[in-house]
Design an enzyme around this catalytic site. Structure first.
Site, PDB file in Angstrom:
ATOM      1  N   SER A 192       0.730  -1.234  -0.079  1.00 55.58           N
ATOM      2  CA  SER A 192       0.011  -0.155   0.068  1.00 55.58           C
ATOM      3  C   SER A 192       0.940   1.260  -0.136  1.00 55.58           C
ATOM      4  CB  SER A 192      -1.074  -0.067   1.011  1.00 55.58           C
ATOM      5  OG  SER A 192      -0.122  -0.132   2.495  1.00 55.58           O
ATOM      6  N   GLY A 241       8.211  -0.788  -0.237  1.00 53.14           N
ATOM      7  CA  GLY A 241       7.870  -0.818   1.305  1.00 53.14           C
ATOM      8  C   GLY A 241       8.317  -1.624   2.123  1.00 53.14           C
ATOM      9  N   ASP A 283       7.810  -4.000   6.338  1.00 51.41           N
ATOM     10  CA  ASP A 283       6.791  -4.187   7.531  1.00 51.41           C
ATOM     11  C   ASP A 283       7.700  -3.660   8.547  1.00 51.41           C
ATOM     12  OD1 ASP A 283       5.108  -5.400   6.030  1.00 51.41           O
ATOM     13  OD2 ASP A 283       6.387  -6.877   5.613  1.00 51.41           O
ATOM     14  N   LYS A 326      10.332  -7.533   5.329  1.00 49.62           N
ATOM     15  CA  LYS A 326       9.480  -7.545   4.152  1.00 49.62           C
ATOM     16  C   LYS A 326       8.927  -9.097   4.060  1.00 49.62           C
ATOM     17  CE  LYS A 326      10.703  -5.502   0.289  1.00 49.62           C
ATOM     18  NZ  LYS A 326       9.216  -4.820   0.686  1.00 49.62           N
ATOM     19  N   GLY A 327       7.639  -8.724   3.151  1.00 53.97           N
ATOM     20  CA  GLY A 327       6.953  -9.890   2.772  1.00 53.97           C
ATOM     21  C   GLY A 327       5.513 -10.077   3.470  1.00 53.97           C
ATOM     22  N   GLY A 341       3.005  -8.752   2.061  1.00 56.77           N
ATOM     23  CA  GLY A 341       2.370  -9.061   1.021  1.00 56.77           C
ATOM     24  C   GLY A 341       2.661 -10.198   0.320  1.00 56.77           C
ATOM     25  N   GLU A 379      11.291  -8.987  -4.828  1.00 55.80           N
ATOM     26  CA  GLU A 379      11.600  -8.036  -4.045  1.00 55.80           C
ATOM     27  C   GLU A 379      13.194  -8.029  -3.836  1.00 55.80           C
ATOM     28  OE1 GLU A 379       7.646  -6.237  -2.072  1.00 55.80           O
ATOM     29  OE2 GLU A 379       8.782  -7.644  -0.975  1.00 55.80           O
ATOM     30  N   LYS A 405       6.494   1.709  11.184  1.00 51.01           N
ATOM     31  CA  LYS A 405       7.402   0.654  10.731  1.00 51.01           C
ATOM     32  C   LYS A 405       8.640   0.505  11.293  1.00 51.01           C
ATOM     33  CE  LYS A 405       4.093  -0.712   7.758  1.00 51.01           C
ATOM     34  NZ  LYS A 405       4.596  -0.731   6.246  1.00 51.01           N
TER      35      LYS A 405
HETATM   36  C1  5RP Z   1       5.404  -7.003   0.264  1.00 50.16           C
HETATM   37  C2  5RP Z   1       6.218  -6.203   1.084  1.00 50.16           C
HETATM   38  C3  5RP Z   1       5.400  -4.604   1.535  1.00 50.16           C
HETATM   39  O1  5RP Z   1       6.332  -3.985   1.008  1.00 50.16           O
HETATM   40  C4  5RP Z   1       5.364  -4.675   3.031  1.00 50.16           C
HETATM   41  O2  5RP Z   1       4.520  -5.588   3.463  1.00 50.16           O
HETATM   42  C5  5RP Z   1       4.923  -3.299   3.483  1.00 50.16           C
HETATM   43  O3  5RP Z   1       3.359  -3.167   2.891  1.00 50.16           O
HETATM   44  P1  5RP Z   1       2.734  -1.735   3.316  1.00 50.16           P
HETATM   45  O4  5RP Z   1       3.163  -0.759   2.602  1.00 50.16           O
HETATM   46  O5  5RP Z   1       1.268  -2.073   2.647  1.00 50.16           O
HETATM   47  O6  5RP Z   1       2.532  -1.700   4.647  1.00 50.16           O
HETATM   48  O7  5RP Z   1       7.136  -6.424   1.922  1.00 50.16           O
HETATM   49  O8  5RP Z   1       5.782  -8.212   0.025  1.00 50.16           O
END
Ligand code: 5RP
Length: 234
Positions: free
Chosen positions: A31, A90, A92, A102-103, A105, A111, A129
């Site tokens: 996002s 992005g 987490d 990360k991950g 999503g 990535e 974050k």
């Molecule tokens: C997807 C990721 C995203 O970058 C991570 O989950 C952050 O997502 P968001 O910006 O929706 O908080 O690593 O694999």
């Protein structure tokens, strides 16, 4: 400001400050990264940016880029030749040394490959974050080959983690990644050293990639609740 507004400002600012004509750019998933995609597409439509070639990190980002009219390429295209000027993605979690989880999503395999291929690796995130140590708020995702579910789970437990197979919603069974794999979300009671853990997890046969990223961040754009964006550079 809402979290969505803060993410929007961070994603836009990264594009405004880092993207120049003719760049080859990796585009992340999630996002916050999508806000960078939107801003880039807007500037390309207005011809403020020209000759931008983009490489997406997931099926969803590819669909979004296509819908917004960006010029899509693969890392394997000769014009890209496995090298990118910049990636915007992005995260987490971000720790004080700029190690990442990360991950969330489920896109960390590509990535990580794209991060490795990029001269400038930029992370966009809101301040929720930022953590003191990785694993404080989120588990570490690990993408694995389905056949290795039990062998990898045993090895990860031997490293001291508790292991959860990420389950799908509105479908019986596990989440299947863009590459037909499973994701294990692993949590540790104790603090861990991100670099060693990344190496140890990667050494387990059947692991495709973990969500620990320790080596690459050059630029951080952190969106604050008051609407200010903190751009830190290395
Ligand atoms: C997807 C990721 C995203 O970058 C991570 O989950 C952050 O997502 P968001 O910006 O929706 O908080 O690593 O694999």
């Amino acid at each position: 400001m809402t979290a969505a507004e803060i993410k929007r400002l961070a994603g836009r600012r990264a594009v405004d400050e880092l993207v120049t004509n003719g760049m080859k750019i990796g585009l992340g998933t999630g996002s916050t990264a999508i806000e960078a995609v939107r801003r880039m597409a807007e500037l390309v439509r207005q011809s403020v940016l020209q000759d931008i070639l983009v490489v997406p990190t997931s099926f969803q980002t590819e669909v979004d880029c296509r819908r917004m009219g960006l010029s899509l390429w693969s890392l394997n295209d000769p014009v890209i030749n496995g090298r990118l000027d910049l990636t915007i993605d992005g995260a987490d979690e971000v720790d004080p040394d700029w190690n990442l989880i990360k991950g969330g999503g489920g896109a960390m395999l590509i990535e990580k490959i794209i991060a490795h291929a990029s001269d400038t690796y930029c992370i966009v995130a809101d301040e929720s974050k930022i953590v003191n140590r990785l694993g404080e708020k989120t588990p570490v995702p690990v993408e694995i080959v389905p056949e290795a579910l039990l062998t990898v789970s045993n090895s990860l437990e031997a490293l001291g983690s508790s292991v959860d197979l990420r389950m799908a919603r509105m479908k019986d069974g596990p989440v299947i990644t863009d590459h037909g794999n499973f994701i294990l979300d692993i949590s540790f009671k104790e603090t861990f050293d991100p670099r060693s853990l990344e190496t140890e997890i990667k050494a387990i046969p059947g692991v495709m990639a973990s969500g620990i990223f320790t080596r690459k961040v050059t630029d951080l754009f952190i969106g604050m609740e008051n609407g200010k964006i903190d751009h830190r550079k290395r």
